[in-house]
Design a protein around this motif. Structure first.
Motif, PDB file in Angstrom:
ATOM      1  N   ARG A  59      10.661  12.139  32.100  1.00 44.78           N
ATOM      2  CA  ARG A  59      12.117  12.079  31.937  1.00 44.78           C
ATOM      3  C   ARG A  59      12.630  11.030  32.910  1.00 44.78           C
ATOM      4  NH1 ARG A  59      14.399  16.990  29.930  1.00 44.78           N
ATOM      5  NH2 ARG A  59      16.471  16.287  30.514  1.00 44.78           N
ATOM      6  N   PHE A  60      13.569  10.230  32.464  1.00 49.19           N
ATOM      7  CA  PHE A  60      14.157   9.210  33.333  1.00 49.19           C
ATOM      8  C   PHE A  60      15.529   9.601  33.866  1.00 49.19           C
ATOM      9  CE2 PHE A  60      10.895   6.644  31.437  1.00 49.19           C
ATOM     10  CZ  PHE A  60      10.557   5.753  32.448  1.00 49.19           C
ATOM     11  N   THR A  61      16.226  10.484  33.134  1.00 45.65           N
ATOM     12  CA  THR A  61      17.594  10.813  33.532  1.00 45.65           C
ATOM     13  C   THR A  61      17.799  12.321  33.506  1.00 45.65           C
ATOM     14  OG1 THR A  61      18.371  10.651  31.248  1.00 45.65           O
ATOM     15  CG2 THR A  61      18.531   8.656  32.591  1.00 45.65           C
ATOM     16  N   GLU A 129      19.008   8.749  27.248  1.00 45.68           N
ATOM     17  CA  GLU A 129      18.093   8.271  28.282  1.00 45.68           C
ATOM     18  C   GLU A 129      17.755   6.790  28.043  1.00 45.68           C
ATOM     19  OE1 GLU A 129      14.698  10.718  30.159  1.00 45.68           O
ATOM     20  OE2 GLU A 129      13.899   9.971  28.280  1.00 45.68           O
TER      21      GLU A 129
END
Length: 368
Positions: A59-61, A129
């Motif tokens: 996950r980036f955000t 994202e």
């Protein structure tokens, strides 16, 4: 009739909590942490408990309960460095990752760990994202086409002396990766429930991860993917997601499930449902991973409750064997309180699964 390779014991994997918020979108207490030290201890507990794999999340955000996220590949390597036999599957997202970098990165970790790293190619469902990090959002089938090129690139770089490739998304010109990965080469996992996902797995992946399901629902997917893989002269193993709530009595286990749903965060669950159903509706058949998910299914993302591993150790062991008969080679598990429940699962459930598997094999031999 049995679908999975009955002589192979069921493999077990757990979701690495490398993002905050645990594995349910609920305000129930979760004695689980995304803290690195907690995760090292958990990996060691899981290894001792008889787990084969751990799956790190990408996950980036922030969003849907996950406010903080550790990067998957580096986190996976930290767990590998602190264990001896566990395999860790690092999730990678084409788009942010380039296959040349991924191939080299994974090859190095493979060499450093004696072949214990694997990879899960995530095609992406979280549009916000991609927007946040300035990545193009492709439509559903295009995401899978890109993922397929990504996997073909990984395999080519790892296996061919010099690799050339002309795709719509990636290009290679006489690229020679040295040193090559040692055996076992990183296994390639891939998830999804849409037709595009199954078609791609049949062509290029080693493993196909599917959302939680009943044995009947799983069997239909397995039959589809096996037939398609056979047409390509390949075989694909299947892993199914499940959220395990194992307690001494069935009443206790059901009460925990009810409390998780009762304390669910409705805004987060409904926002997640909206996002993933949008991603699924964009598939040509209008069905993605979450097409038929209820509110309760979405509380444990990836439909973990639908596999029904909720009950006593014996009930859960019997249901695991039923999923195996339907074609599951691996059970991917989430828990409420990871460290203590992974230990309990290894102590109480896995030995019963092994007994049931042995009894089933003995019956098969007798029948022959």
């Amino acid at each position: 009739m049995s679908h999975s390779d009955d002589n192979q014991p069921t493999k077990f994997a757990y979701w690495v909590p490398n993002v905050s918020g645990g594995l349910v979108i609920s305000n129930i207490e979760q004695r689980t942490s995304h803290d690195p030290q907690y995760n090292v201890e958990l990996a060691q507990v899981a290894e001792a408990a008889g787990f084969d794999y751990a799956l790190s999340q990408i996950r980036f955000t922030a969003g849907y309960g996950a406010d903080e996220q550790h990067e998957s590949v580096s986190f996976s390597h930290h767990l590998l460095a602190n264990t001896t036999s566990l395999k860790v599957i690092a999730a990678i997202l084409p788009g942010p990752w380039n296959p040349a970098l991924a191939a080299k990165q994974l090859s190095t970790i493979n060499i450093l760990t004696g072949g214990r790293v694997a990879v899960n190619i995530v095609s992406g469902w979280f549009r916000g994202e991609f927007h946040a990090i300035g990545e193009h959002w492709l439509d559903h089938d295009e995401r899978y086409r890109r993922s397929e090129e990504f996997i073909r690139s990984l395999r080519g770089v790892w296996n061919e002396d010099t690799f050339s490739f002309r795709g719509d998304f990636y290009r290679f010109n006489d690229y020679a990766l040295k040193p090559k990965p040692v055996d076992p080469q990183p296994e390639i996992f891939q998830g999804g429930s849409s037709r595009a996902a199954r078609d791609m797995a049949a062509r290029v992946s080693d493993w196909y991860f599917t959302n939680g399901n009943t044995p009947e629902g799983l069997a239909a997917q397995v039959q589809d993917i096996r037939a398609k893989a056979a047409e390509n002269g390949r075989s694909v193993k299947v892993g199914i997601n499940a959220f395990a709530i194992v307690r001494d009595t069935e009443e206790e286990a059901m009460a925990v499930r009810d409390e998780i749903v009762a304390k669910a965060n409705p805004e987060a669950v409904n926002a997640f449902g909206h996002e993933v159903k949008n991603a699924g509706k964009a598939s040509p058949e209008g069905e993605g991973n979450w097409a038929k998910s209820t509110f309760a299914d979405l509380v444990q993302y990836n439909d973990g409750f639908r596999s029904n591993l909720i009950g006593t150790p014996l009930q859960v062991a019997e249901r695991i064997v039923a999923l195996k008969r339907a074609g599951a080679d691996l059970i991917l598990l989430g828990f409420l309180h990871f460290k203590e429940e992974v230990e309990y699962f290894g102590r109480t459930v896995i030995p019963l699964v092994r007994e049931l598997e042995a009894a089933g094999e003995a019956r098969a031999i007798a029948a022959e």
